[in-house]
Design an enzyme around this catalytic site. Sequence first.
Site: not given
Length: 280
Positions: A36, A252, A255
């Site tokens: 990601s 989070d 990221h």
Amino acid sequence: MKKLLLTLTFVGVVLGAANLSAQDEDFYIFLCFGQSNMEGYPGIPESEKGPVDPRFQVLAAVDFPEMGREKGQWYTAVPPLSRPPAGLSPADYFGRALVAELPEDKKVGVINVAVGGTKIELFDETTREAYLADAPDWLHGIASAYDKDPYARLVEMGKLAQKDGVIKGILLHQGESNTGDQEWPAKVKTIYRNLLSDLDLQAEDVPLIAGEVVAADQNGKCASMNEIIRTLPETIPTAHVVSSEGCPDTEDDLHFSPEGYQMLGERYAKVMLDLLEESE
């Protein structure tokens, strides 16, 4: 018969020369893959959408209907670079930093094929099917953008890109889903070796640059993986590791924030610029 063979040989040589002449040696192309953080975490601030120097290009690896992009075509590298729902990534700032430092006759192109949440096993053709067999539906959904074979898509786009420019490096950002996996460097080596073989590249000409995941100083949930990532050059002599220390992340702790992506991408670029200078 001999005349026919000689004619065909001559035509082949001419066509081959024409193909080579179409390749722009000043167009530097980079393959980007991972999960990601390379894909680009959703959310692009207006200030980061442009303008982007047209010398920085992206080869669309999927169709982007909303942006008028078609798979396999070059466009100015306005984010997102991987697929429509994605966001900013290190690849954005890597390319921006390169064109800012390289002579004006140089162009930079990236191909970004990344799958959020995946383990490195998805990019190895010998482990892909077994990995997908137990993968959750959401991962299948993301992988479907690449016909569930992101490695094949990366090679397909790489071959297309080689008609226009020269592949100068491979960028990797992956590891969160393989945290604690001591075999990760060997798995990356297999994929790197396969890319070199399938695209007829030489390791000494095409280094691998890998970035660390969110660091411990940012409370990164997978920060322990950085110890493994740092060992990559021991397994791949032409690999280089980019530190993520000090790169801000999101809430989070997985990221990077836009500022973090910028710092990380510019560090990727610094490594590449130094390597390009050494090769001159």
